[in-house]
Motif scaffolding. Structure first.
Motif, PDB file in Angstrom:
ATOM      1  N   LEU A 146       0.770  -1.244   0.044  1.00  0.00           N
ATOM      2  CA  LEU A 146       0.097   0.063   0.045  1.00  0.00           C
ATOM      3  C   LEU A 146       0.697   1.288   0.082  1.00  0.00           C
ATOM      4  N   ASP A 147       2.116   0.958   0.321  1.00  0.00           N
ATOM      5  CA  ASP A 147       3.039   2.422   0.394  1.00  0.00           C
ATOM      6  C   ASP A 147       3.686   3.019  -1.232  1.00  0.00           C
ATOM      7  N   ARG A 148       2.926   2.276  -2.384  1.00  0.00           N
ATOM      8  CA  ARG A 148       3.212   2.349  -3.485  1.00  0.00           C
ATOM      9  C   ARG A 148       2.199   2.463  -4.667  1.00  0.00           C
ATOM     10  N   PRO A 149       2.269   3.187  -5.757  1.00  0.00           N
ATOM     11  CA  PRO A 149       0.870   3.024  -6.694  1.00  0.00           C
ATOM     12  C   PRO A 149       1.147   1.561  -7.127  1.00  0.00           C
ATOM     13  N   ALA A 150      -0.351   1.192  -7.425  1.00  0.00           N
ATOM     14  CA  ALA A 150      -0.574  -0.039  -8.315  1.00  0.00           C
ATOM     15  C   ALA A 150      -1.140  -0.039  -9.414  1.00  0.00           C
ATOM     16  N   HIS A 151      -2.129   1.210  -9.718  1.00  0.00           N
ATOM     17  CA  HIS A 151      -2.854   1.233 -11.067  1.00  0.00           C
ATOM     18  C   HIS A 151      -3.269   2.583 -11.405  1.00  0.00           C
ATOM     19  N   ALA A 152      -3.331   2.978 -12.413  1.00  0.00           N
ATOM     20  CA  ALA A 152      -3.929   4.366 -12.932  1.00  0.00           C
ATOM     21  C   ALA A 152      -5.215   4.504 -12.622  1.00  0.00           C
ATOM     22  N   GLY A 187     -27.709  11.303  -6.348  1.00  0.00           N
ATOM     23  CA  GLY A 187     -26.993  12.563  -5.703  1.00  0.00           C
ATOM     24  C   GLY A 187     -25.573  12.508  -5.720  1.00  0.00           C
ATOM     25  N   VAL A 188     -24.764  11.228  -6.035  1.00  0.00           N
ATOM     26  CA  VAL A 188     -23.402  11.381  -6.036  1.00  0.00           C
ATOM     27  C   VAL A 188     -22.854  11.591  -7.475  1.00  0.00           C
ATOM     28  N   ARG A 189     -21.691  11.660  -7.522  1.00  0.00           N
ATOM     29  CA  ARG A 189     -21.122  12.083  -8.938  1.00  0.00           C
ATOM     30  C   ARG A 189     -19.725  11.249  -9.078  1.00  0.00           C
ATOM     31  N   ALA A 190     -19.860  10.458 -10.041  1.00  0.00           N
ATOM     32  CA  ALA A 190     -18.535   9.664 -10.388  1.00  0.00           C
ATOM     33  C   ALA A 190     -17.370  10.643 -10.688  1.00  0.00           C
ATOM     34  N   VAL A 191     -16.144  10.644 -10.106  1.00  0.00           N
ATOM     35  CA  VAL A 191     -15.227  11.663 -10.509  1.00  0.00           C
ATOM     36  C   VAL A 191     -13.697  11.126 -10.750  1.00  0.00           C
ATOM     37  N   ALA A 192     -13.621   9.516 -10.891  1.00  0.00           N
ATOM     38  CA  ALA A 192     -12.566   8.895 -11.145  1.00  0.00           C
ATOM     39  C   ALA A 192     -12.942   7.382 -11.549  1.00  0.00           C
ATOM     40  N   THR A 193     -12.181   6.900 -12.496  1.00  0.00           N
ATOM     41  CA  THR A 193     -12.402   5.420 -12.734  1.00  0.00           C
ATOM     42  C   THR A 193     -11.067   5.049 -13.421  1.00  0.00           C
ATOM     43  N   ALA A 194     -11.050   3.559 -13.152  1.00  0.00           N
ATOM     44  CA  ALA A 194      -9.721   2.796 -13.421  1.00  0.00           C
ATOM     45  C   ALA A 194     -10.094   2.305 -14.761  1.00  0.00           C
ATOM     46  N   ASP A 195      -8.985   1.982 -15.537  1.00  0.00           N
ATOM     47  CA  ASP A 195      -8.807   1.581 -16.947  1.00  0.00           C
ATOM     48  C   ASP A 195     -10.061   0.444 -17.286  1.00  0.00           C
ATOM     49  N   ASP A 196     -10.500  -0.291 -16.144  1.00  0.00           N
ATOM     50  CA  ASP A 196     -11.770  -1.222 -16.370  1.00  0.00           C
ATOM     51  C   ASP A 196     -12.979  -0.555 -16.524  1.00  0.00           C
ATOM     52  N   GLY A 197     -13.005   0.574 -16.093  1.00  0.00           N
ATOM     53  CA  GLY A 197     -14.395   1.178 -15.766  1.00  0.00           C
ATOM     54  C   GLY A 197     -15.015   1.251 -14.557  1.00  0.00           C
ATOM     55  N   LEU A 198     -14.200   0.721 -13.603  1.00  0.00           N
ATOM     56  CA  LEU A 198     -14.795   0.604 -12.403  1.00  0.00           C
ATOM     57  C   LEU A 198     -14.781   2.068 -11.869  1.00  0.00           C
ATOM     58  N   VAL A 199     -15.698   2.509 -11.168  1.00  0.00           N
ATOM     59  CA  VAL A 199     -15.563   3.790 -10.482  1.00  0.00           C
ATOM     60  C   VAL A 199     -14.561   3.703  -9.063  1.00  0.00           C
ATOM     61  N   GLU A 200     -13.681   4.477  -9.312  1.00  0.00           N
ATOM     62  CA  GLU A 200     -12.797   4.841  -8.164  1.00  0.00           C
ATOM     63  C   GLU A 200     -12.807   5.844  -7.346  1.00  0.00           C
ATOM     64  N   ALA A 201     -13.754   6.921  -7.730  1.00  0.00           N
ATOM     65  CA  ALA A 201     -14.130   8.038  -6.759  1.00  0.00           C
ATOM     66  C   ALA A 201     -15.389   8.570  -7.017  1.00  0.00           C
ATOM     67  N   PHE A 202     -16.045   8.843  -6.118  1.00  0.00           N
ATOM     68  CA  PHE A 202     -17.189   9.699  -6.199  1.00  0.00           C
ATOM     69  C   PHE A 202     -17.195  10.892  -5.188  1.00  0.00           C
ATOM     70  N   GLU A 203     -18.163  11.833  -5.443  1.00  0.00           N
ATOM     71  CA  GLU A 203     -18.159  13.088  -4.382  1.00  0.00           C
ATOM     72  C   GLU A 203     -19.506  13.580  -4.598  1.00  0.00           C
ATOM     73  N   ILE A 204     -19.874  14.276  -3.574  1.00  0.00           N
ATOM     74  CA  ILE A 204     -20.909  15.518  -3.381  1.00  0.00           C
ATOM     75  C   ILE A 204     -20.179  16.667  -3.106  1.00  0.00           C
ATOM     76  N   ALA A 205     -19.965  17.692  -4.139  1.00  0.00           N
ATOM     77  CA  ALA A 205     -19.039  18.492  -4.087  1.00  0.00           C
ATOM     78  C   ALA A 205     -19.726  19.767  -3.113  1.00  0.00           C
TER      79      ALA A 205
END
Length: 248
Positions: A146-152, A187-205
């Motif tokens: 976990l102390d290093r990047p794994a994917h984009a 009411g939430v918005r997807a704001v980041a995705t992985a290359d396989d299309g999985l939602v990696e982040a969402f927000e309520i700004a």
């Protein structure tokens, strides 16, 4: 008498699990380095003081951990690939989340915390990504990695997440999860995705709520974007305190 103070950030956790997590000092150090004081709250057993505690702090972090109980999102409670957390942990953290939302506290939800937030707001989860949504991206790496990047991931511009990161577009993140977002909560918005299309982040700004599948609270020591994310969150918390505003 008035006095200046740094922002206080509540961190909900299952202490029985996280006390054995060898990244725990890094996690707490990330909050301190970002300019806040951590208040750890053990949520494994039932509690009745969470609304009171949310009234004493300036922000909330929902940490990673065991799987969300499937009954909360219409899943299969007998699924052999699901290791559910104690139900009291889910209930306590959902109570803290709703209290923080009512009070307008900035919220950062990571990994399980992001999944629980989606469920608490009306969304659903994929119970096991390798079985139910196989793809080319490897999402579950070992804890010691976990102390290093794994994917984009690709971060959407003009979002609260991009503001806190100080960047949009493609960044590298760490990863340790076998579940993921299936249906986003209303009411939430997807704001980041992985290359396989999985939602990696969402927000309520408007609510200063950002939920990410990765672990910036651990990666911050080795990655500028993760450090920026922690500082961006703390800066939102600092807006609630005179002394804290000077940090941002």
């Amino acid at each position: 008498m008035s006095f200046n103070r740094l922002p206080v950030v509540a961190i909900t956790m299952d202490l029985q699990v996280l006390q054995h997590h060898h990244h725990l000092p890094v996690l707490l150090g990330g909050i301190v380095t970002a300019g806040a004081l951590p208040l750890t709250i053990d949520c494994r057993a039932p509690r009745d003081d969470l609304d009171h505690l949310m009234g004493m702090v300036d922000g909330l972090i929902l940490l990673g951990g065991a799987d969300v109980n499937p009954e909360l999102y219409g899943g299969d409670g007998s699924d052999p690939l699901v290791t559910a957390a104690p139900r009291s942990l889910d209930d306590n953290e959902i109570t803290a989340l709703h209290s923080a939302l009512r009070r307008g506290l900035p919220i950062l939800a990571v990994c399980r915390g992001a999944q629980l937030t989606n469920v608490a707001l009306g969304g659903t989860l994929v119970a096991d990504l390798p079985r139910d949504r196989p793809g080319a991206v490897r999402h579950r790496l070992a804890e010691e990695l976990l102390d290093r990047p794994a994917h984009a991931v690709d971060v959407t511009p003009d979002t609260r997440l991009a503001q806190w990161l100080g960047a949009a577009g493609r960044i590298e993140v760490n990863s340790m999860h076998h579940q993921g977002i299936e249906t986003l909560a209303p009411g939430v918005r997807a704001v980041a995705t992985a290359d396989d299309g999985l939602v990696e982040a969402f927000e309520i700004a408007a609510a200063n709520l950002v939920a990410v599948q990765w672990h910036p609270e651990i990666l911050w020591a080795n990655d500028v974007y993760a450090e920026n994310l922690m500082r961006g969150f703390v800066c939102c918390c600092a807006d609630r305190t005179p002394a804290g505003r000077a940090l941002c």
